[in-house]
Design a protein around this motif. Structure first.
Motif, PDB file in Angstrom:
ATOM      1  N   GLY A 289       0.549  -1.139  -0.219  1.00 51.03           N
ATOM      2  CA  GLY A 289      -0.486   0.237   0.093  1.00 51.03           C
ATOM      3  C   GLY A 289       1.186   1.545   0.171  1.00 51.03           C
ATOM      4  N   GLU A 290       1.986   1.631   0.986  1.00 51.59           N
ATOM      5  CA  GLU A 290       2.968   2.129   1.021  1.00 51.59           C
ATOM      6  C   GLU A 290       3.793   2.860  -0.972  1.00 51.59           C
ATOM      7  OE1 GLU A 290       4.726   6.028   1.969  1.00 51.59           O
ATOM      8  OE2 GLU A 290       3.312   4.637   2.964  1.00 51.59           O
TER       9      GLU A 290
ATOM     10  N   ARG B 283       0.831   3.955  -2.943  1.00 49.05           N
ATOM     11  CA  ARG B 283       0.831   5.539  -2.686  1.00 49.05           C
ATOM     12  C   ARG B 283       1.833   6.565  -2.789  1.00 49.05           C
ATOM     13  NH1 ARG B 283      -1.499   3.168   2.262  1.00 49.05           N
ATOM     14  NH2 ARG B 283      -3.477   2.918   1.949  1.00 49.05           N
TER      15      ARG B 283
ATOM     16  N   GLU C  27      -7.306   2.707  -6.047  1.00 49.49           N
ATOM     17  CA  GLU C  27      -8.486   1.809  -5.388  1.00 49.49           C
ATOM     18  C   GLU C  27      -6.883   0.991  -4.853  1.00 49.49           C
ATOM     19  OE1 GLU C  27     -11.487  -0.434  -7.004  1.00 49.49           O
ATOM     20  OE2 GLU C  27     -10.685   0.734  -8.821  1.00 49.49           O
TER      21      GLU C  27
ATOM     22  N   PRO D 109      -6.468  -0.645  -0.539  1.00 51.61           N
ATOM     23  CA  PRO D 109      -6.687  -1.062   0.673  1.00 51.61           C
ATOM     24  C   PRO D 109      -6.871  -0.821   1.818  1.00 51.61           C
ATOM     25  CG  PRO D 109      -6.473  -2.983  -0.160  1.00 51.61           C
ATOM     26  CD  PRO D 109      -5.768  -1.532  -0.945  1.00 51.61           C
ATOM     27  N   ASP D 110      -7.370  -0.447   2.818  1.00 51.89           N
ATOM     28  CA  ASP D 110      -6.807  -0.188   4.211  1.00 51.89           C
ATOM     29  C   ASP D 110      -6.084  -1.008   5.061  1.00 51.89           C
ATOM     30  OD1 ASP D 110      -7.880   2.680   3.691  1.00 51.89           O
ATOM     31  OD2 ASP D 110      -9.810   2.126   4.375  1.00 51.89           O
ATOM     32  N   GLU D 111      -6.421  -1.826   4.947  1.00 53.23           N
ATOM     33  CA  GLU D 111      -5.615  -3.529   5.054  1.00 53.23           C
ATOM     34  C   GLU D 111      -4.007  -3.449   4.296  1.00 53.23           C
ATOM     35  OE1 GLU D 111      -6.142  -8.621   5.127  1.00 53.23           O
ATOM     36  OE2 GLU D 111      -7.114  -7.506   3.720  1.00 53.23           O
TER      37      GLU D 111
END
Length: 311
Positions: A164-165, A168, A188, A190-192
């Protein structure tokens, strides 16, 4: 007694005769195998050795020889593809190096022989020379990077990474460029947290290549997407756009060395054809895969897939 001896002699002669006939038969079979192999190797055909034999040893020999010829044929086909790839690569390298160097030489000759060039024009020419020299250096660095990856000389250390990082960080690096183009961005993530065994530098290089590729070739669609998702065993990163895409039959070729579409040779689509090849090699070094699906002006997506780390 004499009768018994006579019978034994006859039996012995029959055995000898059978052995002789068997030896003759094996000899003819071996001669056939020898001459057939000579013809196949001489003509370079992909024939197989076909022969009926009641000898298990001859049958095994034929099986092994056919397997060996299959391996040899595959090797020859691979060498032919490699030679074709090398010829194409040399032609493309010549083009990619010749274009900026020709510009550099032309401007240098102008500076050397035209005394009427103003100071402002000289500065513009020097900036152009600097930019073109940078293009050559970038291209050569990509060649060296690819050579190191394919020879195994580049060591890529793997560690536990949260994707995720990474996603981003990379989409943020292109935010200003996307804003300047007026492109819509769909993200898109996810927070997970989703983890893989990877390499930060390699992942940044791969995502940078994919995002840059989508911006350069997909900007006609007006939208760029980045999606991170997972299932029980794998994690996926999808970079997509709605641009002109890749024509059917070219999906696998885009990962070949120095492969570029025809219009990538014009000034609107400059590319060395190495970015996707390097991305593929880096992804494979991280035990991942990269695939492409494309429907022009509908959706073109590069998808990275990695084994998921859940512990």
């Amino acid at each position: 007694m004499i009768t018994l001896l006579s019978i034994l002699v006859v039996i012995l002669l029959l055995v000898i005769l059978l052995q002789y006939l068997n030896m003759r038969k094996h000899s003819r079979q071996l001669d056939y195998i020898h001459h057939k192999l000579e013809r196949i190797l001489g003509q370079g055909t992909h024939e197989r050795l076909l022969m009926m034999s009641d000898s298990p040893q001859v049958q095994q020999l034929l099986t092994d020889l056919n397997r060996l010829m299959d391996i040899n044929y595959q090797g020859a086909a691979q060498r032919a593809r490699l030679e074709k790839s090398m010829r194409s690569m040399l032609a493309n390298v010549s083009h990619d190096l010749k274009t900026p160097l020709t510009v550099v030489l032309g401007y240098i000759e102008t500076l050397l022989h035209d005394e009427t060039v103003s100071a402002e024009e000289q500065q513009r020419i020097m900036r152009t020379i600097h930019a073109k020299a940078g293009e050559v250096i970038t291209l050569m660095n990509r060649f060296f990077d690819l050579a190191k990856l394919e020879s195994g000389d580049r060591d890529i250390t793997l560690s536990r990474i949260e994707l995720g990082e990474v996603c981003r960080r990379n989409i943020l690096a292109f935010y200003d460029l996307l804003s300047a183009k007026g492109a819509e961005v769909e993200i898109e993530i996810p927070d997970e947290p989703l983890y893989i065994m990877g390499n930060d530098e390699a992942l940044d290089r791969v995502l940078s290549n994919l995002l840059s590729n989508s911006i350069n070739y997909g900007d006609a669609g007006g939208v760029l997407g980045l999606k991170l998702y997972a299932d029980a065993g794998r994690v996926y990163i999808e970079v997509w756009d709605r641009g002109k895409g890749i024509a059917e039959g070219h999906e696998d070729k885009v990962f070949e060395r120095l492969y570029t579409l025809e219009d990538s040779r014009n000034r609107d689509y400059q590319g060395s054809g190495l970015g996707l090849t390097i991305s593929k090699r880096l992804t494979e070094h991280m035990n991942g895969t990269i695939t492409l699906s494309s429907q022009p002006y509908v959706r073109t997506a590069f998808t990275l897939s990695f084994p998921r780390q859940t512990f």
